[in-house]
Design a protein around this motif. Structure first.
Motif, PDB file in Angstrom:
ATOM      1  N   LEU A  88      13.798 112.077  55.848  1.00 16.18           N
ATOM      2  CA  LEU A  88      12.749 112.663  55.014  1.00 16.18           C
ATOM      3  C   LEU A  88      11.957 113.716  55.792  1.00 16.18           C
ATOM      4  CD1 LEU A  88      11.458 109.463  53.186  1.00 16.18           C
ATOM      5  CD2 LEU A  88      12.794 111.331  52.187  1.00 16.18           C
ATOM      6  N   HIS A  89      11.692 113.442  57.073  1.00 14.98           N
ATOM      7  CA  HIS A  89      10.953 114.402  57.903  1.00 14.98           C
ATOM      8  C   HIS A  89      11.776 115.662  58.126  1.00 14.98           C
ATOM      9  CE1 HIS A  89       7.667 115.384  60.659  1.00 14.98           C
ATOM     10  NE2 HIS A  89       8.590 115.906  61.452  1.00 14.98           N
ATOM     11  N   LEU A  90      13.086 115.517  58.288  1.00 16.86           N
ATOM     12  CA  LEU A  90      13.951 116.680  58.456  1.00 16.86           C
ATOM     13  C   LEU A  90      13.847 117.617  57.260  1.00 16.86           C
ATOM     14  CD1 LEU A  90      17.236 115.090  59.888  1.00 16.86           C
ATOM     15  CD2 LEU A  90      15.739 116.698  61.070  1.00 16.86           C
ATOM     16  N   GLY A  91      13.743 117.032  56.065  1.00 15.67           N
ATOM     17  CA  GLY A  91      13.664 117.837  54.860  1.00 15.67           C
ATOM     18  C   GLY A  91      12.397 118.653  54.748  1.00 15.67           C
ATOM     19  N   LYS A  92      11.370 118.266  55.490  1.00 15.65           N
ATOM     20  CA  LYS A  92      10.089 118.963  55.411  1.00 15.65           C
ATOM     21  C   LYS A  92       9.939 120.085  56.441  1.00 15.65           C
ATOM     22  CE  LYS A  92       7.737 114.695  53.932  1.00 15.65           C
ATOM     23  NZ  LYS A  92       6.710 113.700  54.289  1.00 15.65           N
ATOM     24  N   GLY A  93      10.706 119.996  57.538  1.00 21.04           N
ATOM     25  CA  GLY A  93      10.433 120.897  58.661  1.00 21.04           C
ATOM     26  C   GLY A  93      11.404 122.028  58.886  1.00 21.04           C
ATOM     27  N   LYS A  94      12.443 122.159  58.069  1.00 21.10           N
ATOM     28  CA  LYS A  94      13.428 123.237  58.222  1.00 21.10           C
ATOM     29  C   LYS A  94      14.023 123.255  59.631  1.00 21.10           C
ATOM     30  CE  LYS A  94      11.323 126.192  54.697  1.00 21.10           C
ATOM     31  NZ  LYS A  94      10.739 127.525  54.371  1.00 21.10           N
ATOM     32  N   TYR A  95      14.496 122.095  60.069  1.00 24.34           N
ATOM     33  CA  TYR A  95      15.105 121.974  61.388  1.00 24.34           C
ATOM     34  C   TYR A  95      16.582 122.375  61.341  1.00 24.34           C
ATOM     35  CZ  TYR A  95      10.886 119.255  62.270  1.00 24.34           C
ATOM     36  OH  TYR A  95       9.575 118.861  62.391  1.00 24.34           O
ATOM     37  N   ASP A  96      17.101 122.809  62.504  1.00 24.60           N
ATOM     38  CA  ASP A  96      18.500 123.225  62.608  1.00 24.60           C
ATOM     39  C   ASP A  96      19.329 122.274  63.462  1.00 24.60           C
ATOM     40  OD1 ASP A  96      17.907 125.795  61.293  1.00 24.60           O
ATOM     41  OD2 ASP A  96      16.851 126.236  63.169  1.00 24.60           O
ATOM     42  N   LEU A  97      18.669 121.326  64.153  1.00 23.11           N
ATOM     43  CA  LEU A  97      19.373 120.414  65.050  1.00 23.11           C
ATOM     44  C   LEU A  97      18.579 119.122  65.180  1.00 23.11           C
ATOM     45  CD1 LEU A  97      21.659 119.940  67.218  1.00 23.11           C
ATOM     46  CD2 LEU A  97      20.047 120.867  68.908  1.00 23.11           C
ATOM     47  N   LEU A  98      19.292 117.988  65.176  1.00 20.80           N
ATOM     48  CA  LEU A  98      18.683 116.678  65.391  1.00 20.80           C
ATOM     49  C   LEU A  98      19.297 116.079  66.647  1.00 20.80           C
ATOM     50  CD1 LEU A  98      16.895 114.298  64.401  1.00 20.80           C
ATOM     51  CD2 LEU A  98      18.875 113.507  63.082  1.00 20.80           C
ATOM     52  N   VAL A  99      18.462 115.625  67.580  1.00 17.93           N
ATOM     53  CA  VAL A  99      18.933 115.037  68.837  1.00 17.93           C
ATOM     54  C   VAL A  99      18.518 113.576  68.896  1.00 17.93           C
ATOM     55  CG1 VAL A  99      18.938 115.198  71.353  1.00 17.93           C
ATOM     56  CG2 VAL A  99      18.659 117.276  69.969  1.00 17.93           C
ATOM     57  N   LEU A 100      19.471 112.693  69.206  1.00 16.43           N
ATOM     58  CA  LEU A 100      19.195 111.262  69.328  1.00 16.43           C
ATOM     59  C   LEU A 100      19.809 110.726  70.615  1.00 16.43           C
ATOM     60  CD1 LEU A 100      19.900 109.785  65.758  1.00 16.43           C
ATOM     61  CD2 LEU A 100      17.681 109.974  66.876  1.00 16.43           C
ATOM     62  N   GLY A 101      19.091 109.839  71.293  1.00 20.69           N
ATOM     63  CA  GLY A 101      19.634 109.172  72.469  1.00 20.69           C
ATOM     64  C   GLY A 101      20.433 107.952  72.057  1.00 20.69           C
ATOM     65  N   LEU A 102      21.501 107.665  72.800  1.00 26.72           N
ATOM     66  CA  LEU A 102      22.337 106.498  72.540  1.00 26.72           C
ATOM     67  C   LEU A 102      22.175 105.484  73.658  1.00 26.72           C
ATOM     68  CD1 LEU A 102      25.705 108.072  71.301  1.00 26.72           C
ATOM     69  CD2 LEU A 102      23.920 107.012  69.934  1.00 26.72           C
ATOM     70  N   LYS A 103      22.040 104.221  73.270  1.00 30.31           N
ATOM     71  CA  LYS A 103      21.932 103.149  74.254  1.00 30.31           C
ATOM     72  C   LYS A 103      23.315 102.807  74.773  1.00 30.31           C
ATOM     73  CE  LYS A 103      17.770 101.068  72.279  1.00 30.31           C
ATOM     74  NZ  LYS A 103      17.471 102.150  71.334  1.00 30.31           N
ATOM     75  N   SER A 157      25.003 125.305  59.743  1.00 31.17           N
ATOM     76  CA  SER A 157      25.040 126.672  60.234  1.00 31.17           C
ATOM     77  C   SER A 157      25.093 126.659  61.761  1.00 31.17           C
ATOM     78  CB  SER A 157      23.793 127.433  59.769  1.00 31.17           C
ATOM     79  OG  SER A 157      23.672 128.662  60.450  1.00 31.17           O
ATOM     80  N   ALA A 158      25.776 127.643  62.326  1.00 29.81           N
ATOM     81  CA  ALA A 158      25.852 127.744  63.787  1.00 29.81           C
ATOM     82  C   ALA A 158      24.568 128.298  64.382  1.00 29.81           C
ATOM     83  CB  ALA A 158      27.031 128.624  64.188  1.00 29.81           C
ATOM     84  N   SER A 159      23.681 128.803  63.535  1.00 32.34           N
ATOM     85  CA  SER A 159      22.413 129.366  63.998  1.00 32.34           C
ATOM     86  C   SER A 159      21.379 128.255  64.168  1.00 32.34           C
ATOM     87  CB  SER A 159      21.910 130.399  62.985  1.00 32.34           C
ATOM     88  OG  SER A 159      20.684 130.945  63.404  1.00 32.34           O
ATOM     89  N   ILE A 160      20.907 128.065  65.395  1.00 35.12           N
ATOM     90  CA  ILE A 160      19.960 126.984  65.697  1.00 35.12           C
ATOM     91  C   ILE A 160      18.687 127.573  66.309  1.00 35.12           C
ATOM     92  CG2 ILE A 160      19.556 124.910  67.074  1.00 35.12           C
ATOM     93  CD1 ILE A 160      22.526 124.340  66.901  1.00 35.12           C
ATOM     94  N   HIS A 161      17.561 127.302  65.661  1.00 35.18           N
ATOM     95  CA  HIS A 161      16.277 127.821  66.134  1.00 35.18           C
ATOM     96  C   HIS A 161      15.230 126.724  66.318  1.00 35.18           C
ATOM     97  CE1 HIS A 161      17.734 131.884  65.337  1.00 35.18           C
ATOM     98  NE2 HIS A 161      18.117 131.472  64.148  1.00 35.18           N
ATOM     99  N   LYS A 162      15.389 125.596  65.628  1.00 37.11           N
ATOM    100  CA  LYS A 162      14.361 124.563  65.654  1.00 37.11           C
ATOM    101  C   LYS A 162      15.012 123.186  65.726  1.00 37.11           C
ATOM    102  CE  LYS A 162      10.171 123.221  63.072  1.00 37.11           C
ATOM    103  NZ  LYS A 162       9.390 123.464  61.823  1.00 37.11           N
ATOM    104  N   ALA A 163      14.596 122.376  66.685  1.00 36.36           N
ATOM    105  CA  ALA A 163      15.211 121.068  66.906  1.00 36.36           C
ATOM    106  C   ALA A 163      14.175 119.957  66.789  1.00 36.36           C
ATOM    107  CB  ALA A 163      15.861 121.017  68.284  1.00 36.36           C
ATOM    108  N   LEU A 164      14.647 118.802  66.312  1.00 39.79           N
ATOM    109  CA  LEU A 164      13.794 117.613  66.192  1.00 39.79           C
ATOM    110  C   LEU A 164      14.366 116.494  67.041  1.00 39.79           C
ATOM    111  CD1 LEU A 164      11.396 116.161  64.769  1.00 39.79           C
ATOM    112  CD2 LEU A 164      13.065 115.357  63.072  1.00 39.79           C
TER     113      LEU A 164
END
Length: 291
Positions: free
Chosen positions: A240-255, A142-149
């Motif tokens: 698994l954690h994403l499935g519990k928290g109803k997140y809308d965005l996941l952010v990861l750093g790249l080396k 979804s384009a709607s983003i309210h919560k990020a992990l």
């Protein structure tokens, strides 16, 4: 403040293109974006003989450009300055990497189909060669983003991703949470108590968080969760954690310190990219890494 001077949107002429263009519009309406390049590559060499016989010497690039312009007009409008670029190169990854350098692209947006529809091979290659941050948008997102992990491992890379996430949360009014997945040195069990090992590991991690918050005071109010990997991979624990928290965005750093793209990409981001996640994935390179 997050300012994206130039953004590239990679289109493949499938149903997901309309979603990508609409999502791009929502980004431009909420963040400062200088210019957007909507890009597609026509691999002329791979066209079938039947296609050539039926359509002859038709200017396919012009036809594709017109099709993309129609989609952009309908779903993007005049959200910000944009340009449609259609190439006819034998190697899509090389062409897109060159465009990133030529136009100083800060962020590339890729669509991602579910694994039962696509192998995702091109996306994996692009993540390894594009010299910019990448935002992956699954077809079910979804384009709607309210919560990020933000999964954090205390590396300079993940700390940069933390700063970006915090700025993003401030600008967009998002709820941001941090996750740290830790492992125990199980080779020492049963020489030491597992309960004591868990307690000690969490004490060490909490102290590292305290140090981080003192150094980057803007992160002091961001809640964090500690999760033990146990018999799962780090990527699987994140899923698994994403499935519990109803997140809308996941952010990861790249080396970016390893000259080999396959190693530079990192195992955790690669494993997560290959999962069928229902939310966008923002893979972040720091400016220092890109230089």
């Amino acid at each position: 403040m997050i300012a994206i001077d130039a953004m590239m949107v990679c289109l493949d002429l499938s149903d997901i293109d309309e979603k990508l263009v609409a999502f791009t519009r929502s980004i431009c309406e909420r963040l400062q974006v200088g210019k957007v390049y909507f890009v597609h590559n026509v691999k002329v060499a791979e066209l079938s003989d039947d296609f050539r016989e039926l359509f002859g010497n038709m200017d396919l690039a012009t036809e594709v450009e017109g099709n993309i312009n129609d989609i952009v007009t309908e779903h993007f409008g005049n959200a910000t300055a944009y340009e449609v670029l259609v190439g006819e190169e034998p190697n899509t990854e090389v062409m897109l990497a060159e465009l990133v350098k030529r136009y100083h692209i800060k962020l590339a947006l890729l669509g991602k189909k579910m694994s039962d529809k696509s192998t995702g091979a091109l996306g994996t290659k692009l993540l390894q060669v594009l010299p910019c941050s990448v935002l992956v948008f699954p077809e079910t997102a979804s384009a709607s983003i309210h919560k990020a992990l933000l999964p954090l491992d205390f590396s300079a890379t993940s700390v940069h991703a933390l700063r970006l996430s915090q700025n993003l949360a401030t600008q967009l009014g998002l709820q941001l949470e941090i996750l740290h997945v830790y492992r125990l040195p199980t080779q020492y069990f049963p020489l030491i108590s597992e309960e004591k090992a868990v307690k000690k590991a969490e004490e060490i991690v909490k102290e590292r968080f305290a140090t981080l918050q003192r150094k980057h005071q803007e992160t002091a109010g961001v809640p964090y969760t500690l999760v033990r990997a146990a018999n799962k991979s780090v990527a699987e624990r994140i899923r698994l954690h994403l499935g519990k928290g109803k997140y809308d965005l996941l952010v990861l750093g790249l080396k970016g310190s390893n000259p080999l793209p396959s190693l530079r990409f990192g195992s955790v981001p690669k494993e997560i990219y290959n999962m069928d996640l229902p939310i966008p994935l923002w893979l972040v390179y720091s400016e220092e890494v890109i230089r």
